[in-house]
Design a protein around this motif. Structure first.
Motif, PDB file in Angstrom:
ATOM      1  N   UNK A  49      34.289   0.719  36.204  1.00 26.31           N
ATOM      2  CA  UNK A  49      34.812  -0.630  36.393  1.00 26.31           C
ATOM      3  C   UNK A  49      34.597  -1.488  35.151  1.00 26.31           C
ATOM      4  N   UNK A  50      33.478  -1.285  34.455  1.00 20.54           N
ATOM      5  CA  UNK A  50      33.175  -2.093  33.281  1.00 20.54           C
ATOM      6  C   UNK A  50      34.110  -1.879  32.121  1.00 20.54           C
ATOM      7  N   UNK A  51      34.843  -0.756  32.121  1.00 19.30           N
ATOM      8  CA  UNK A  51      35.793  -0.482  31.043  1.00 19.30           C
ATOM      9  C   UNK A  51      37.239  -0.465  31.541  1.00 19.30           C
ATOM     10  N   UNK A  52      37.460  -0.767  32.804  1.00 19.60           N
ATOM     11  CA  UNK A  52      38.812  -0.698  33.367  1.00 19.60           C
ATOM     12  C   UNK A  52      39.636  -1.918  32.960  1.00 19.60           C
ATOM     13  N   UNK A  53      40.902  -1.677  32.648  1.00 22.86           N
ATOM     14  CA  UNK A  53      41.828  -2.771  32.395  1.00 22.86           C
ATOM     15  C   UNK A  53      41.744  -3.390  31.020  1.00 22.86           C
ATOM     16  N   UNK A  54      40.940  -2.821  30.095  1.00 26.12           N
ATOM     17  CA  UNK A  54      40.874  -3.388  28.747  1.00 26.12           C
ATOM     18  C   UNK A  54      41.796  -2.600  27.823  1.00 26.12           C
ATOM     19  N   UNK A  55      42.311  -3.287  26.799  1.00 24.47           N
ATOM     20  CA  UNK A  55      43.150  -2.632  25.804  1.00 24.47           C
ATOM     21  C   UNK A  55      42.300  -1.680  24.963  1.00 24.47           C
ATOM     22  N   UNK A  56      42.907  -0.651  24.356  1.00 24.77           N
ATOM     23  CA  UNK A  56      42.130   0.313  23.567  1.00 24.77           C
ATOM     24  C   UNK A  56      41.270  -0.333  22.485  1.00 24.77           C
ATOM     25  N   UNK A  57      41.763  -1.406  21.866  1.00 25.02           N
ATOM     26  CA  UNK A  57      40.991  -2.032  20.792  1.00 25.02           C
ATOM     27  C   UNK A  57      39.788  -2.809  21.299  1.00 25.02           C
ATOM     28  N   UNK A  58      39.590  -2.857  22.615  1.00 23.04           N
ATOM     29  CA  UNK A  58      38.440  -3.553  23.175  1.00 23.04           C
ATOM     30  C   UNK A  58      37.565  -2.644  24.027  1.00 23.04           C
ATOM     31  N   UNK A  59      37.857  -1.331  24.022  1.00 23.81           N
ATOM     32  CA  UNK A  59      37.080  -0.398  24.842  1.00 23.81           C
ATOM     33  C   UNK A  59      35.635  -0.320  24.377  1.00 23.81           C
ATOM     34  N   UNK A  60      35.420  -0.398  23.065  1.00 29.06           N
ATOM     35  CA  UNK A  60      34.058  -0.309  22.539  1.00 29.06           C
ATOM     36  C   UNK A  60      33.198  -1.478  22.953  1.00 29.06           C
ATOM     37  N   UNK A  61      33.730  -2.698  22.845  1.00 30.60           N
ATOM     38  CA  UNK A  61      32.930  -3.872  23.184  1.00 30.60           C
ATOM     39  C   UNK A  61      32.722  -3.955  24.693  1.00 30.60           C
ATOM     40  N   UNK A  62      33.712  -3.512  25.484  1.00 28.44           N
ATOM     41  CA  UNK A  62      33.526  -3.482  26.935  1.00 28.44           C
ATOM     42  C   UNK A  62      32.435  -2.480  27.313  1.00 28.44           C
ATOM     43  N   UNK A  63      32.413  -1.343  26.636  1.00 25.48           N
ATOM     44  CA  UNK A  63      31.372  -0.348  26.876  1.00 25.48           C
ATOM     45  C   UNK A  63      30.006  -0.897  26.494  1.00 25.48           C
ATOM     46  N   UNK A  64      29.962  -1.657  25.384  1.00 25.16           N
ATOM     47  CA  UNK A  64      28.691  -2.234  24.943  1.00 25.16           C
ATOM     48  C   UNK A  64      28.130  -3.195  25.974  1.00 25.16           C
ATOM     49  N   UNK A  65      29.001  -3.880  26.706  1.00 26.24           N
ATOM     50  CA  UNK A  65      28.527  -4.820  27.727  1.00 26.24           C
ATOM     51  C   UNK A  65      27.775  -4.094  28.844  1.00 26.24           C
ATOM     52  N   UNK A  66      28.210  -2.883  29.191  1.00 22.88           N
ATOM     53  CA  UNK A  66      27.501  -2.089  30.194  1.00 22.88           C
ATOM     54  C   UNK A  66      26.081  -1.794  29.719  1.00 22.88           C
ATOM     55  N   UNK A  67      25.974  -1.297  28.481  1.00 23.14           N
ATOM     56  CA  UNK A  67      24.660  -0.967  27.939  1.00 23.14           C
ATOM     57  C   UNK A  67      23.798  -2.203  27.733  1.00 23.14           C
ATOM     58  N   UNK A  68      24.428  -3.319  27.324  1.00 22.72           N
ATOM     59  CA  UNK A  68      23.672  -4.551  27.098  1.00 22.72           C
ATOM     60  C   UNK A  68      23.085  -5.073  28.404  1.00 22.72           C
ATOM     61  N   UNK A  69      23.878  -5.019  29.472  1.00 24.35           N
ATOM     62  CA  UNK A  69      23.380  -5.463  30.772  1.00 24.35           C
ATOM     63  C   UNK A  69      22.151  -4.674  31.194  1.00 24.35           C
ATOM     64  N   UNK A  70      22.187  -3.357  31.003  1.00 24.99           N
ATOM     65  CA  UNK A  70      21.053  -2.540  31.411  1.00 24.99           C
ATOM     66  C   UNK A  70      19.839  -2.803  30.520  1.00 24.99           C
TER      67      UNK A  70
END
Length: 505
Positions: free
Chosen positions: A393-414
């Motif tokens: 869910x944390x990476x769903x619906x984002x454009x390819x150029x934003x997949x990295x920063x969306x993924x980073x938000x998952x790790x940052x939250x943890x």
């Protein structure tokens, strides 16, 4: 007449599945396992390392903190870096750097050398972690295959920390504490070779680096992690704790304000303001707090009160890992595509809350089968459900150029959750234990009384962790949308978006 026949043909920009995608997934999971292991693998090796290198008890905390500081503070920057320079390049650079830092740490002949190596491990882990999740999100195109890929990845991600305890105990007992570092050379070397052989370069996404945002976010996150670490080690009243937390609050507020007006924001507000993604990031924050309660205070209880060895205390967590892996697979493949993340995350957080509340029944005469196995199985199944849904869910619906920063938000939250948990739960445990001694003991306490006071501290922590999980379940139930994730988040559509956004930039 012939036109309708040719119309359905895919255009040149239609994405095609990588024929080596399952090999790539194996490489990704191998690399991320290394990152997960190092969150805990050194915990059980610290006494041996301390005896060997001769550092003080006060310095022991820095072996953990030196890893956490760069890891937590550089995640957002490295998430965007993977979007800017390419995910394969970021992945290989992160793995190579982690392997070198681990080799140096294993060969350390002084405290300073070991701490420096741990700091570089954390920096390269921050480089690696967002890249691997972004690679999973962008390598798999077919929705069913993507579900299976996230199931495998979620199982690895959710069990890495627990496996670190097992492997750390085994290596320290059978070989030497240095192998807790050297093991990364073996794992990372395999991932590096596989990544070089099978990963292909992804086209540049057209993302740009927001330098002011990087500075505000990185320094702000550093102050958060450092402030909470000092609170755990010393006291909340020390300037090195509250002072850094105040500075962190100012910097992160300034960061949020800057992101709303920056031309190319490091973290575009739409990433976190989406209800589903925002709830996923909040969920992993609460998981980070609660998981700390399991991984630290349950281990304390097993070793200090029940007399388990390092290896035995790790092995008894194996059933929890199995349940986590099974639940992650079932959740991602069978349940998430049909029902969406809301029921999975909500139920998973509730199971975690039940498991932690169940653990509050421990006492000095507890046994593993009667008092530990059931709660850890509940937590294991709950964690699997949460991870399988939150990562996707944390990476769903984002454009390819934003997949990295969306993924980073998952790790940052943890990571933020872990930092908060370290400080808050340590304080809660110490306060509860002191309160028990004050109300039950006059004069110098006996060893038995100290043990009972410690157990009271653990059970108080477990109640608080249960409350955090329950609050996380409530937040997920309110914020997450009902139903499956939107179809456009799954596959082919992002390619045109990438091109159009690149044209605008």
């Amino acid at each position: 007449m012939a036109t309708p026949k040719s119309a359905p043909a895919p255009g040149p920009s239609a994405p095609t599945a990588d024929p080596r995608r399952w090999l790539i997934l194996a490489v990704i999971c191998t690399a991320y396992l290394m990152v997960g292991l190092d969150l805990t693998v050194m915990n059980l090796a610290l006494p041996s390392a301390q005896d060997d290198l001769g550092f003080s008890d006060a310095d022991r905390q820095w072996i953990v903190t030196a890893y956490a500081l760069p890891f937590g503070s550089l995640l957002l920057f490295c998430g965007r870096l993977s979007d800017v320079i390419g995910r394969k390049e970021t992945f290989l650079g992160g793995v190579a750097g982690f392997v070198i830092a681990s080799a140096v740490g294993g060969a350390a002949n002084s405290f300073a050398m070991l701490v420096t190596a741990r700091a570089f491990q954390g920096a390269f882990a921050a480089m690696l972690a967002p890249a691997v999740l972004a690679l999973v999100a962008t390598t798999f195109i077919d929705p069913q295959e993507k579900s299976k890929a996230f199931a495998v990845f979620s199982g690895v991600a959710s069990s890495g920390a627990a496996l670190g305890l097992i492997i750390g105990g085994a290596l320290t007992s059978a070989l030497d504490w240095r192998w807790c570092m050297y093991v990364n050379v073996v794992i990372g070397g395999a991932a590096l070779i596989g990544g070089q052989m099978w990963m292909r370069k992804q086209p540049k996404a057209g993302a740009r680096m927001d330098v002011p945002g990087v500075l505000l976010a990185s320094v702000g996150m550093f102050c958060v992690v450092y402030g909470f670490s000092n609170a755990a080690e010393h006291s909340w009243s020390t300037p090195s704790a509250w002072g850094y937390l105040v500075v962190a609050a100012v910097l992160l507020i300034a960061f949020a304000a800057w992101q709303s007006r920056a031309a190319n924001p490091l973290l575009p507000p739409r990433i976190v303001l989406d209800r589903n993604r925002g709830a996923a990031y909040l969920t992993v924050f609460f998981v980070g707090i609660g998981l700390f309660g399991i991984m630290l205070f349950l281990i304390y209880f097993l070793q200090n009160n029940l007399g388990y060895s390092a290896i035995k205390s790790g092995v008894v967590l194996l059933p929890m890992i199995v349940f986590t892996t099974v639940a992650a697979g079932v959740g991602a493949v069978k349940l998430l595509p049909k029902h969406g993340p809301k029921p999975l995350i909500t139920l998973g957080m509730l199971l975690n809350a039940v498991g932690l509340a169940w653990l509050t029944q421990i006492d000095a005469h507890s046994s593993y089968a009667a008092d530990i196995l059931g709660p850890t199985l509940a937590v294991g199944f709950g964690m699997g459900l949460v991870y399988s849904a939150a990562a996707r869910t944390g990476t769903a619906g984002v454009a390819p150029q934003e997949a990295g920063i969306a993924s980073a938000c998952i790790n940052t939250g943890q990571q933020l959750g872990g930092a908060v948990g370290t400080a808050l739960l340590n304080t809660i445990a110490a306060t509860a234990a002191s309160g028990w001694l004050d109300s039950h003991v006059t004069g110098k306490p006996t060893a038995e009384q100290l043990g009972l006071a410690a157990i009271d501290g653990y059970t108080t922590v477990f109640w608080w962790c249960a409350a955090f999980f329950a609050f996380g379940a409530l937040a997920a139930g309110v914020l997450l949308r009902s139903g499956p994730l939107p179809a456009p988040a799954e596959a082919g559509a992002p390619q045109p978006t990438e091109q159009s956004e690149s044209a605008h930039s």
